[in-house]
Design a protein around this motif. Sequence first.
Motif, short mmCIF file in Angstrom:
data_model
loop_
_atom_site.label_atom_id
_atom_site.label_comp_id
_atom_site.label_asym_id
_atom_site.label_seq_id
_atom_site.Cartn_x
_atom_site.Cartn_y
_atom_site.Cartn_z
N THR A 115 0.84 -1.19 0.00
CA THR A 115 0.00 0.00 0.00
C THR A 115 0.88 1.24 0.00
N ASP A 116 0.27 2.36 -0.36
CA ASP A 116 1.02 3.62 -0.32
C ASP A 116 1.46 3.94 1.10
N PHE A 117 0.61 3.59 2.07
CA PHE A 117 0.96 3.85 3.47
C PHE A 117 2.12 2.97 3.91
N ALA A 118 2.16 1.73 3.43
CA ALA A 118 3.26 0.84 3.79
C ALA A 118 4.57 1.31 3.18
N LEU A 119 4.52 1.78 1.92
CA LEU A 119 5.73 2.23 1.25
C LEU A 119 6.26 3.52 1.86
N LEU A 120 5.38 4.47 2.10
CA LEU A 120 5.80 5.77 2.62
C LEU A 120 5.76 5.84 4.13
N GLY A 121 5.27 4.79 4.77
CA GLY A 121 5.16 4.80 6.22
C GLY A 121 6.49 4.75 6.94
N GLY A 122 7.56 4.35 6.23
CA GLY A 122 8.88 4.34 6.84
C GLY A 122 9.60 5.67 6.75
N PHE A 123 8.99 6.65 6.06
CA PHE A 123 9.59 7.98 5.94
C PHE A 123 9.69 8.62 7.33
N ILE A 124 10.89 9.07 7.69
CA ILE A 124 11.05 9.65 9.02
C ILE A 124 11.56 11.09 8.99
N ALA A 125 12.09 11.55 7.86
CA ALA A 125 12.60 12.92 7.84
C ALA A 125 12.82 13.39 6.42
N GLY A 126 12.51 14.66 6.20
CA GLY A 126 12.84 15.33 4.96
C GLY A 126 14.12 16.13 5.10
N PRO A 127 14.47 16.92 4.10
CA PRO A 127 15.77 17.62 4.11
C PRO A 127 15.92 18.61 5.26
N GLU A 128 14.87 19.33 5.60
CA GLU A 128 14.99 20.31 6.68
C GLU A 128 15.23 19.63 8.02
N ALA A 129 14.48 18.56 8.28
CA ALA A 129 14.65 17.84 9.54
C ALA A 129 16.03 17.21 9.65
N LEU A 130 16.52 16.64 8.54
CA LEU A 130 17.86 16.04 8.56
C LEU A 130 18.93 17.10 8.77
N GLN A 131 18.74 18.25 8.13
CA GLN A 131 19.72 19.32 8.30
C GLN A 131 19.77 19.79 9.75
N ALA A 132 18.61 19.91 10.38
CA ALA A 132 18.58 20.33 11.78
C ALA A 132 19.23 19.29 12.68
N PHE A 133 19.04 18.00 12.36
CA PHE A 133 19.60 16.92 13.17
C PHE A 133 21.12 16.88 13.07
N ALA A 134 21.68 17.17 11.88
CA ALA A 134 23.11 16.96 11.63
C ALA A 134 23.91 18.25 11.48
N GLN A 135 23.32 19.39 11.79
CA GLN A 135 23.97 20.66 11.46
C GLN A 135 25.29 20.88 12.19
N ASN A 136 25.45 20.29 13.36
CA ASN A 136 26.68 20.50 14.13
C ASN A 136 27.70 19.37 13.96
N ALA A 137 27.39 18.41 13.10
CA ALA A 137 28.27 17.27 12.92
C ALA A 137 29.47 17.63 12.04
N THR A 138 30.55 16.87 12.18
CA THR A 138 31.74 17.05 11.35
C THR A 138 31.58 16.30 10.04
N LEU A 139 31.91 16.96 8.94
CA LEU A 139 31.85 16.30 7.64
C LEU A 139 32.85 15.14 7.60
N ASN A 140 32.41 14.04 7.00
CA ASN A 140 33.29 12.90 6.79
C ASN A 140 33.88 12.99 5.40
N THR A 141 35.16 13.29 5.30
CA THR A 141 35.81 13.48 4.01
C THR A 141 37.01 12.56 3.88
N ASP A 142 37.56 12.51 2.68
CA ASP A 142 38.77 11.71 2.48
C ASP A 142 39.93 12.24 3.30
N ASP A 143 39.97 13.53 3.53
CA ASP A 143 41.06 14.11 4.30
C ASP A 143 40.83 14.00 5.80
#
Length: 877
Positions: A702-730
Amino acid sequence: MERAADDAPPITAAPNSLQQATERQAFYALMLLSGFAGLGYEMVWTKMLAVSLGHEIVAVLAVIAAFFVGLAVGAWLLDSRIRQSAKPHYWYAGLEVVIGGWALVLIGLVPWFNDRFPVWLGIEPTLLTQWSAVFSAALLLLLPATAAMGATLPAMERVLSGRQRDGWRVGGLYAANTMGAVAGTLTATFLLAPALGFTATLFTLAAVNFLCAIAILLMTRKSPADVPGIDAQPNGAPAASRLTATLALTGFLGIGYEVVVIRVLSQVLENTVYTFASLLSVFLLGTALGAALYQQSSPRDDYEGTFARLLGALAAACLLGLAVLYVSDSVHFALTRWLGNGYGPAVAGELLVAASVLLLPTVVMGALFAHLAQAARDTIGVGRAVAINTFFGAAAPVVFGVVLLPLAGGKIVLLLIALAYLLLLPKRKHWISATAILPAIAAVLLGLFLPGLRFVSIPDGGRVLSYSDGIMASVAVVEDAAGVRFLKVNNHYSMGSSASVFSDRRQTHIPLLLHPDPESALFLGLGTGSTFAATAAHRGLDALAVELVPEVTSTVEYFVPNFETLEPNIRVSDARRFVRADDTQYDVVIADVFHPSRDGAGSLYTVEHFEAVQARLAERGLFCQWLPLFQLDLETLASIIRSFQTVFPDAQAHLAHFSLGQPIIGLVGWKSETPRYYRGYLVDRVGDAGLIDELNALRLNTDFALLGGFIAGPEALQAFAQNATLNTDDLPVVSYQAPGFVYGGPEPAYTRLLSMLAQLETTTEALIDAGAPQPSEFASRLEDYWHARNEFLAAGVGVRPSDDPQLMLTQIREPLLNVLLLSEDFVPAYRPLLELARELAATRPDVSRQLLLDLEAIAPSRGEAAALRRRLFADSP
């Protein structure tokens, strides 16, 4: 004895013993600093080059071999000129400047090389092509620095021996240099690289080289004159040809022993970036102690007797190390319990396990090399002795790690190494002495009575279905008493099981369904093959999988019945390098659940890798990176999320399933436009009957089953990770930070899941198609579904699984009915209650009937409860 150069200054009076001791310690300190920088470079350069050369064992060994060969080239080519020079301190200063200068050049050169080499190599090179290209590239890139490193020991030996009027200084200098290497290995790995990143670490190490260059020029400005021709050869030293052969074979066997032991201990220890550093530091510490002890004892009178005793002791020590390996898992377990959880205790435990196996043999190895190099001083030369020993040591990783270990197994190879040392005994009388006979008898007994050297944890009533000691890792398929099969790599890492098929297949279908019309897909990581096998339900999909460990591909048949149909579409390659080299455009790229604490896995979560994946996506392409929250702390997760959003700013996060024990989160990003969804999307998207049956079985129907696992969009993820250190090759923070989680005795995974959900604001703004029919009604119901999902997960924390349906109902009845009050569409709460009603119908019909009536009242739009009640209870209206 060599003649002094014509332009040598006149010999002056020798300094007193106190002055000599002070000067000697100062020169030892310089060699310690030089060794510190040298091994620090090796640790950093190996990590930097793995980005393009790959994490396959061929690439890893090629870098190590190239480093060794560079050392040998420098020591060999410069030895005679240094020996004949009247100003060896200038040579030493120049070598240190070259090392530091080239390290600074590599700061810019290596990233440039990493961008281009995978394309030059291609996606499927032959083994010969890959080995040749990787070895040659690493050798040429590092050669200016490694060649200079190789000549520092003979240069310093010339300086110190001449100034001290004593040529018996090889062991002391080698000990100091190697002790510095121990410090460099640990400091670069545990402190500098995690805190500063690779670029700043290279600047720091280069400064150490420049300091050494300045210091030696200052120290030699007003010191006594150099005397190059000092005889310091042990009595009875052999001819140059025999000494050359002995140096070659001992270097080959010593590094071979290291390679095999480290490979075996990979089945016992955690295999993080810190594990290899711990093992290497113990190996270096032992050789440093052995050289120091040799220097202290100064056995000048009897080369042959000392040589024979050292060989016998080394053979015995290697056999003892082999015996300890058999109990190393028990030792590690006992140390873990004794030291407790935490980063420090865990690292200490790994160091102690490594020391129990490696320390005694390497102490004897250090003394043996010092003895041979001292004997070579006035014939072959110290530099050429180093070159011969190192050059043949460079061949050992390939011969032992790639050929002998997979062919014969760890036990046989280690026994052969011990016996080979005995074959080097100089005379027949030594072969029939206790020096040789006792170790030989011990080797025979160990060979006859000890089983194969492998570690596989088998549950009670279980069995091993498959085991292979591959080049990269040991891979086993284990079956428990219930028939559940597990895929284990190095005995530590479970890469899936036959019981995780539900989750594995959902990890394929969710991203494929989120894409409106995928025609091609690339899978990074294979595991049991269940994830990749799920692509068969999508007719017309062109799918390809990439797996790093070759032996894993041969185990898929234990988990996937139609493995032979998948095999042509599986490539054995480093995922990071493959993505860089491939020029195909894919509609969907799915990255498997990579254990972030495993050495090398962190590079698959860097900004640069995500950029490379984005370049492989078609115009409307989708990338899904699955993350094991049960193997991650929230700080590391935030770092990965921020790195992902740097490349995919419109990223979303989805749950693979509603598991509290092993929650898995998928980060989903698009190349360009992000699709929007609507009520009826899945019906329009899926038309194949086989795929519909598959989705029904996986509860994605169902559409609810497919989209029911959605937990965050871009704004919410940005707020969650804004103070984190970038993981880079260097600055690969994931590689250095994630091991702390597995070392620390983490809390249950559900605590992190619930904490994350509490911090995320889940809205439909980035998900719903506002132009579709009734978007507000669909959005409202979907938000109710998410609310119910979160309550459902929180309610599951206190539930204890039981085979007694009445006991289970007592635990979950009220919580799940309350969840259904939030959303009738939330089937995960409806289905368990329906099944319990069915089970209790015979023994507790009153309880069963009332439960069904409650379900009808709370979720009237669903007809399953009413239909079951009418079928079970004929008198019901």
